[in-house]
Structure formats: structure tokens, C-alpha cells
Motif scaffolding. Structure first.
Motif, short mmCIF file in Angstrom:
data_model
loop_
_atom_site.label_atom_id
_atom_site.label_comp_id
_atom_site.label_asym_id
_atom_site.label_seq_id
_atom_site.Cartn_x
_atom_site.Cartn_y
_atom_site.Cartn_z
N GLY A 18 0.81 -1.22 0.00
CA GLY A 18 0.00 0.00 0.00
C GLY A 18 0.83 1.25 0.00
N ARG A 21 0.02 4.87 -1.91
CA ARG A 21 0.04 5.17 -3.34
C ARG A 21 -1.38 5.02 -3.89
NH1 ARG A 21 5.01 2.34 -6.10
NH2 ARG A 21 4.53 3.91 -7.64
N ARG A 22 -1.97 6.10 -4.31
CA ARG A 22 -3.38 6.10 -4.71
C ARG A 22 -3.66 5.24 -5.94
NH1 ARG A 22 -5.64 9.97 -1.55
NH2 ARG A 22 -4.26 11.60 -0.84
N ARG A 23 -2.71 5.09 -6.83
CA ARG A 23 -2.99 4.33 -8.04
C ARG A 23 -3.07 2.83 -7.79
NH1 ARG A 23 2.47 3.67 -11.25
NH2 ARG A 23 3.89 3.84 -9.51
N LEU A 24 -2.66 2.38 -6.61
CA LEU A 24 -2.79 0.98 -6.24
C LEU A 24 -3.97 0.87 -5.28
CD1 LEU A 24 0.99 0.17 -5.62
CD2 LEU A 24 -0.37 -0.30 -7.67
N LYS A 25 -5.18 0.88 -5.83
CA LYS A 25 -6.40 1.00 -5.03
C LYS A 25 -6.51 -0.06 -3.93
CE LYS A 25 -11.42 1.33 -5.53
NZ LYS A 25 -11.76 0.45 -4.45
N ILE A 26 -6.44 -1.33 -4.28
CA ILE A 26 -6.61 -2.39 -3.29
C ILE A 26 -5.45 -2.38 -2.30
CG2 ILE A 26 -6.74 -4.89 -2.94
CD1 ILE A 26 -8.25 -5.01 -5.62
N SER A 28 -3.68 0.10 -1.38
CA SER A 28 -3.82 1.26 -0.50
C SER A 28 -4.83 1.02 0.61
CB SER A 28 -4.23 2.49 -1.31
OG SER A 28 -3.19 2.87 -2.18
N GLU A 29 -5.82 0.18 0.32
CA GLU A 29 -6.82 -0.15 1.34
C GLU A 29 -6.28 -1.11 2.39
OE1 GLU A 29 -10.37 -1.52 -0.57
OE2 GLU A 29 -10.51 0.27 -1.83
#
Length: 66
Positions: A18, A21-26, A28-29
Motif C-alpha cells: 500500500g 500510493r493512490r494508483r494501487l487501489k486495493i 492502498s486499502e
């Protein structure tokens, strides 16, 4: 997590991707530990022929926390 299958003195770490990094959605969660932060950098931190980073046998210190 304690794992009795590991040899004494060995540490196994899962890798979290995570890191905010916003472009790695899952990822990042579900952030986790970033093993790369333990790796050496700079001269001598890679295998000279392949230029691959040394990523095994990284010394760590583990302490009990309360």
C-alpha cells in the motif's frame, strides 16, 4: 505472529504494497510492512554482475513490546 516452523533466529515478513500510493487501489486499502525499507542502498548494495539488489539475509533485531 509466531511460527514454530521457522528455524531459530529466522524471521519471515509478509510484504505490504500500500504505502499510500493512490494508483494501487486495493493495496492502498490494505497497507502493510514495507520490507524494502530494510534493504541496503548505495554502493555494494547490489550483485555486481546482474545489478540485482541484495534482498536475502537482511539482519533485523526483534524486541518484545508491551
Amino acid at each position: 505472529l509466531i511460527n514454530d516452523d521457522l528455524r531459530p533466529g529466522a524471521v519471515a515478513m509478509s510484504h505490504g504494497y500500500g504505502g499510500g500510493r493512490r494508483r494501487l487501489k486495493i493495496a492502498s486499502e490494505y497497507p502493510g510492512a514495507n520490507y524494502n525499507r530494510l534493504l541496503p542502498t548505495g554502493p555494494g548494495s547490489y550483485e555486481p554482475l546482474s545489478h540485482m539488489s541484495w534482498m536475502n539475509g537482511v539482519p533485523v533485531q526483534v524486541e518484545r513490546i508491551s
